[in-house]
Design a protein around this motif. Structure first.
Motif, short mmCIF file in Angstrom:
data_model
loop_
_atom_site.label_atom_id
_atom_site.label_comp_id
_atom_site.label_asym_id
_atom_site.label_seq_id
_atom_site.Cartn_x
_atom_site.Cartn_y
_atom_site.Cartn_z
N GLU A 10 -5.97 2.51 7.03
CA GLU A 10 -4.81 1.79 7.56
C GLU A 10 -5.27 0.74 8.55
OE1 GLU A 10 -1.86 4.53 8.99
OE2 GLU A 10 -1.73 5.53 7.05
N GLY A 11 -4.76 -0.48 8.41
CA GLY A 11 -5.13 -1.58 9.30
C GLY A 11 -6.25 -2.46 8.75
N ASP A 12 -6.99 -1.97 7.74
CA ASP A 12 -8.06 -2.78 7.14
C ASP A 12 -7.46 -3.98 6.41
OD1 ASP A 12 -10.11 -1.15 7.99
OD2 ASP A 12 -10.47 -0.23 6.03
N LYS A 13 -8.19 -5.07 6.41
CA LYS A 13 -7.83 -6.25 5.62
C LYS A 13 -8.53 -6.12 4.27
CE LYS A 13 -5.93 -8.66 9.08
NZ LYS A 13 -5.12 -7.71 9.78
N ILE A 14 -7.77 -6.38 3.20
CA ILE A 14 -8.35 -6.31 1.87
C ILE A 14 -8.03 -7.57 1.08
CG2 ILE A 14 -8.25 -3.79 1.80
CD1 ILE A 14 -5.87 -4.10 -0.20
N LEU A 15 -8.78 -7.77 0.01
CA LEU A 15 -8.60 -8.89 -0.89
C LEU A 15 -8.42 -8.32 -2.29
CD1 LEU A 15 -8.76 -12.02 -0.74
CD2 LEU A 15 -11.16 -11.81 -1.34
N PHE A 16 -7.41 -8.81 -3.01
CA PHE A 16 -7.16 -8.35 -4.37
C PHE A 16 -6.58 -9.49 -5.18
CE2 PHE A 16 -3.30 -7.60 -2.02
CZ PHE A 16 -2.26 -7.86 -2.90
N THR A 17 -6.58 -9.34 -6.50
CA THR A 17 -6.05 -10.37 -7.39
C THR A 17 -4.83 -9.82 -8.11
OG1 THR A 17 -8.26 -11.28 -7.73
CG2 THR A 17 -6.57 -11.89 -9.33
N ARG A 18 -3.77 -10.60 -8.10
CA ARG A 18 -2.54 -10.24 -8.80
C ARG A 18 -2.02 -11.48 -9.51
NH1 ARG A 18 0.93 -6.23 -6.93
NH2 ARG A 18 -1.02 -5.08 -6.81
N ASN A 19 -1.73 -11.36 -10.78
CA ASN A 19 -1.23 -12.49 -11.58
C ASN A 19 -2.14 -13.72 -11.48
OD1 ASN A 19 0.92 -10.81 -12.13
ND2 ASN A 19 2.32 -11.84 -10.74
N ILE A 21 -3.84 -14.68 -8.96
CA ILE A 21 -3.85 -15.24 -7.61
C ILE A 21 -4.59 -14.28 -6.69
CG2 ILE A 21 -2.42 -15.99 -5.67
CD1 ILE A 21 -0.17 -16.46 -7.78
N GLU A 22 -5.56 -14.79 -5.93
CA GLU A 22 -6.29 -13.96 -4.98
C GLU A 22 -5.46 -13.86 -3.69
OE1 GLU A 22 -10.33 -15.05 -3.35
OE2 GLU A 22 -10.82 -13.54 -4.86
N ILE A 23 -5.23 -12.64 -3.24
CA ILE A 23 -4.35 -12.38 -2.11
C ILE A 23 -5.05 -11.51 -1.08
CG2 ILE A 23 -2.17 -11.29 -1.41
CD1 ILE A 23 -1.16 -11.93 -4.24
N ALA A 24 -4.86 -11.87 0.19
CA ALA A 24 -5.34 -11.05 1.29
C ALA A 24 -4.14 -10.32 1.89
CB ALA A 24 -6.00 -11.92 2.36
N GLY A 25 -4.37 -9.09 2.31
CA GLY A 25 -3.30 -8.31 2.92
C GLY A 25 -3.87 -7.26 3.84
N GLU A 26 -2.98 -6.57 4.53
CA GLU A 26 -3.38 -5.51 5.45
C GLU A 26 -2.87 -4.17 4.93
OE1 GLU A 26 -2.48 -4.15 10.03
OE2 GLU A 26 -2.64 -6.29 9.59
N VAL A 27 -3.75 -3.18 4.94
CA VAL A 27 -3.38 -1.85 4.45
C VAL A 27 -2.37 -1.23 5.41
CG1 VAL A 27 -4.20 0.47 3.90
CG2 VAL A 27 -5.59 -1.53 3.29
N HIS A 58 -7.16 1.77 -5.62
CA HIS A 58 -8.44 1.74 -4.92
C HIS A 58 -9.50 1.02 -5.75
CE1 HIS A 58 -7.21 4.15 -1.55
NE2 HIS A 58 -6.87 5.17 -2.32
N LYS A 59 -9.32 0.95 -7.05
CA LYS A 59 -10.29 0.31 -7.93
C LYS A 59 -10.20 -1.21 -7.93
CE LYS A 59 -10.05 4.17 -11.16
NZ LYS A 59 -9.67 4.57 -12.51
N HIS A 60 -9.15 -1.77 -7.32
CA HIS A 60 -8.88 -3.20 -7.49
C HIS A 60 -8.81 -4.00 -6.20
CE1 HIS A 60 -7.28 -1.59 -11.40
NE2 HIS A 60 -8.22 -2.45 -11.76
N TYR A 61 -9.48 -3.57 -5.15
CA TYR A 61 -9.51 -4.38 -3.93
C TYR A 61 -10.90 -4.38 -3.32
CZ TYR A 61 -9.05 0.05 -1.33
OH TYR A 61 -9.23 1.30 -0.83
N GLN A 62 -11.08 -5.32 -2.43
CA GLN A 62 -12.33 -5.44 -1.68
C GLN A 62 -11.97 -5.48 -0.20
OE1 GLN A 62 -14.34 -9.09 -2.64
NE2 GLN A 62 -16.02 -8.69 -1.27
N ILE A 63 -12.63 -4.67 0.61
CA ILE A 63 -12.39 -4.69 2.06
C ILE A 63 -13.07 -5.93 2.63
CG2 ILE A 63 -12.76 -3.47 4.24
CD1 ILE A 63 -12.89 -0.85 2.53
N ILE A 64 -12.34 -6.69 3.47
CA ILE A 64 -12.89 -7.94 4.00
C ILE A 64 -13.06 -7.95 5.51
CG2 ILE A 64 -12.17 -9.37 2.07
CD1 ILE A 64 -9.74 -10.25 3.67
N ASN A 65 -12.77 -6.86 6.22
CA ASN A 65 -12.99 -6.92 7.67
C ASN A 65 -14.15 -6.05 8.08
OD1 ASN A 65 -11.48 -4.54 7.16
ND2 ASN A 65 -10.65 -4.56 9.20
#
Length: 65
Positions: A10-19, A21-27, A58-65
């Motif tokens: 919780e609180g980690d920043k992640i990067l994932f692709t949807r449709n 589009i590469e999107i960054a978000g916070e868990v 869990h298989k489709h994101y990358q932690i970025i922080n």
């Protein structure tokens, strides 16, 4: 993207692709097979979802922080 060696917390920043589009978000919440992620309202609009919360395996994101 590749399978993560470690799960996001919780609180980690992640990067994932949807449709395509590469999107960054916070868990927001960690589940057994996925995370619930808070994304920007603009990104939510771009990927055509109604809220700024989305589920990512869990298989489709990358932690970025």
């Amino acid at each position: 993207m590749t399978v993560n060696d470690k799960m996001a917390k919780e609180g980690d920043k992640i990067l994932f692709t949807r449709n395509g589009i590469e999107i960054a978000g916070e868990v927001y919440k960690v589940r057994e097979q996925s995370v619930i992620v808070t994304i920007s309202k603009n990104d939510a609009y771009l990927i055509n979802v109604e809220t700024p919360l989305t589920v990512v395996s869990h298989k489709h994101y990358q932690i970025i922080n």
